[in-house]
Design a protein around this motif. Structure first.
Motif, PDB file in Angstrom:
ATOM      1  N   VAL A   7       0.861  -1.169   0.000  1.00 45.10           N
ATOM      2  CA  VAL A   7       0.000   0.000   0.000  1.00 45.10           C
ATOM      3  C   VAL A   7       0.903   1.226   0.000  1.00 45.10           C
ATOM      4  O   VAL A   7       1.851   1.312   0.780  1.00 45.10           O
ATOM      5  N   ARG A   8       0.608   2.128  -0.908  1.00 50.98           N
ATOM      6  CA  ARG A   8       1.331   3.397  -1.016  1.00 50.98           C
ATOM      7  C   ARG A   8       0.306   4.524  -1.103  1.00 50.98           C
ATOM      8  O   ARG A   8      -0.852   4.273  -1.415  1.00 50.98           O
ATOM      9  N   VAL A   9       0.757   5.734  -0.840  1.00 53.64           N
ATOM     10  CA  VAL A   9      -0.115   6.886  -1.039  1.00 53.64           C
ATOM     11  C   VAL A   9       0.509   7.822  -2.052  1.00 53.64           C
ATOM     12  O   VAL A   9       1.721   7.835  -2.249  1.00 53.64           O
ATOM     13  N   GLU A  10      -0.362   8.577  -2.704  1.00 55.92           N
ATOM     14  CA  GLU A  10       0.086   9.699  -3.522  1.00 55.92           C
ATOM     15  C   GLU A  10      -0.731  10.903  -3.076  1.00 55.92           C
ATOM     16  O   GLU A  10      -1.903  10.777  -2.719  1.00 55.92           O
ATOM     17  N   VAL A  11      -0.073  12.055  -3.091  1.00 56.60           N
ATOM     18  CA  VAL A  11      -0.717  13.292  -2.659  1.00 56.60           C
ATOM     19  C   VAL A  11      -0.631  14.302  -3.791  1.00 56.60           C
ATOM     20  O   VAL A  11       0.463  14.577  -4.304  1.00 56.60           O
ATOM     21  N   TRP A  12      -1.777  14.840  -4.162  1.00 59.10           N
ATOM     22  CA  TRP A  12      -1.849  15.917  -5.142  1.00 59.10           C
ATOM     23  C   TRP A  12      -2.045  17.209  -4.342  1.00 59.10           C
ATOM     24  O   TRP A  12      -3.165  17.519  -3.945  1.00 59.10           O
ATOM     25  N   PRO A  13      -0.959  17.974  -4.067  1.00 51.30           N
ATOM     26  CA  PRO A  13      -1.072  19.181  -3.250  1.00 51.30           C
ATOM     27  C   PRO A  13      -1.506  20.375  -4.102  1.00 51.30           C
ATOM     28  O   PRO A  13      -0.825  20.750  -5.061  1.00 51.30           O
ATOM     29  N   VAL A  14      -2.640  20.951  -3.769  1.00 51.65           N
ATOM     30  CA  VAL A  14      -3.222  22.006  -4.588  1.00 51.65           C
ATOM     31  C   VAL A  14      -3.425  23.262  -3.744  1.00 51.65           C
ATOM     32  O   VAL A  14      -3.901  23.190  -2.608  1.00 51.65           O
ATOM     33  N   ALA A  15      -3.059  24.393  -4.323  1.00 52.17           N
ATOM     34  CA  ALA A  15      -3.259  25.702  -3.697  1.00 52.17           C
ATOM     35  C   ALA A  15      -4.171  26.537  -4.591  1.00 52.17           C
ATOM     36  O   ALA A  15      -4.276  26.290  -5.796  1.00 52.17           O
ATOM     37  N   ALA A  16      -4.818  27.511  -3.974  1.00 46.61           N
ATOM     38  CA  ALA A  16      -5.674  28.439  -4.712  1.00 46.61           C
ATOM     39  C   ALA A  16      -5.215  29.861  -4.422  1.00 46.61           C
ATOM     40  O   ALA A  16      -4.829  30.181  -3.295  1.00 46.61           O
ATOM     41  N   ASP A  17      -5.264  30.689  -5.443  1.00 46.89           N
ATOM     42  CA  ASP A  17      -5.035  32.115  -5.258  1.00 46.89           C
ATOM     43  C   ASP A  17      -6.026  32.869  -6.133  1.00 46.89           C
ATOM     44  O   ASP A  17      -6.931  32.252  -6.713  1.00 46.89           O
ATOM     45  N   ASP A 148     -13.939  30.965   0.119  1.00 50.65           N
ATOM     46  CA  ASP A 148     -14.648  31.455  -1.059  1.00 50.65           C
ATOM     47  C   ASP A 148     -13.767  31.389  -2.312  1.00 50.65           C
ATOM     48  O   ASP A 148     -14.264  31.143  -3.405  1.00 50.65           O
ATOM     49  N   VAL A 149     -12.458  31.603  -2.149  1.00 52.23           N
ATOM     50  CA  VAL A 149     -11.534  31.498  -3.287  1.00 52.23           C
ATOM     51  C   VAL A 149     -11.589  30.083  -3.852  1.00 52.23           C
ATOM     52  O   VAL A 149     -11.715  29.891  -5.063  1.00 52.23           O
ATOM     53  N   TRP A 150     -11.525  29.084  -2.977  1.00 53.96           N
ATOM     54  CA  TRP A 150     -11.611  27.686  -3.411  1.00 53.96           C
ATOM     55  C   TRP A 150     -12.958  27.401  -4.055  1.00 53.96           C
ATOM     56  O   TRP A 150     -13.029  26.781  -5.117  1.00 53.96           O
ATOM     57  N   ARG A 151     -14.026  27.828  -3.408  1.00 53.30           N
ATOM     58  CA  ARG A 151     -15.374  27.562  -3.943  1.00 53.30           C
ATOM     59  C   ARG A 151     -15.519  28.127  -5.350  1.00 53.30           C
ATOM     60  O   ARG A 151     -16.090  27.489  -6.235  1.00 53.30           O
TER      61      ARG A 151
END
Length: 182
Positions: A7-17, A148-151
């Protein structure tokens, strides 16, 4: 090599501006080695984020899983930032994420109804972002965690329940109505 599936994990790190959504890892997810028996997937995700100094995540959510060679990969999306600061100022390697990316790269590899799909990394990322949009409609803790930026940016990522692999009919995926559930 272990005779058992890892079992492994992958992470998709996402930021919003103010400009949009950004994959702060650049062109791909961050992936772990096999998870030790005395650990757990969520802790491994937190360790990957710490290793890459993302700061505190606002939301961590497992969005899917898939078999990959000798491992099962648990996919997470990490919401790691939103601010008045531009994402590129903090993460110069960040890549923009657009809801039009799937149209640009085309449909996934066609499979029969009884076959396992072969999702490309872009399919995994898009599914994860659509999953976040779905959570905005169905999960109060996710709604509270996403600004609200994410939404605003996630509004373009319609939750697709079916149709991604539909090659015969050329129809659009079935989508959920654009209504929030209180």
């Amino acid at each position: 090599m272990s005779p058992n599936t890892e079992v492994r994990v992958e992470v998709w790190p996402v930021a919003a501006d103010g400009v949009g959504l950004w994959l702060i890892s650049g062109q791909d997810a961050w992936r772990s080695d096999a998870i030790r028996q005395d650990s757990d997937p969520h802790s491994e995700v937190e360790a990957l984020l710490g290793e890459h100094r993302t700061g505190e995540a606002k939301l961590l959510h497992s969005t899917s899983w898939r078999a990959d060679d000798t491992a099962v990969i648990l996919t997470y999306v990490a919401v790691v930032g939103d601010s008045d600061e531009l994402a590129l100022d903090r993460w110069p390697q960040a890549a923009p994420i657009s809801p039009e990316l799937p149209d640009a790269v085309g449909k996934p590899i066609e499979v029969k109804a009884t076959e396992a799909p072969f999702p490309r990394y872009i399919d995994v990322l898009m599914h994860g972002l659509r999953h976040l949009q779905f959570l905005l409609q169905t999960d109060s803790s996710a709604r509270e965690a996403l600004s609200d930026v994410w939404r605003g940016h996630l509004a373009a990522f319609r939750p697709a329940l079916a149709g991604m692999y539909d090659h015969k009919h050329g129809e659009s995926p079935i989508v959920l109505p654009d209504a929030s559930i209180p």
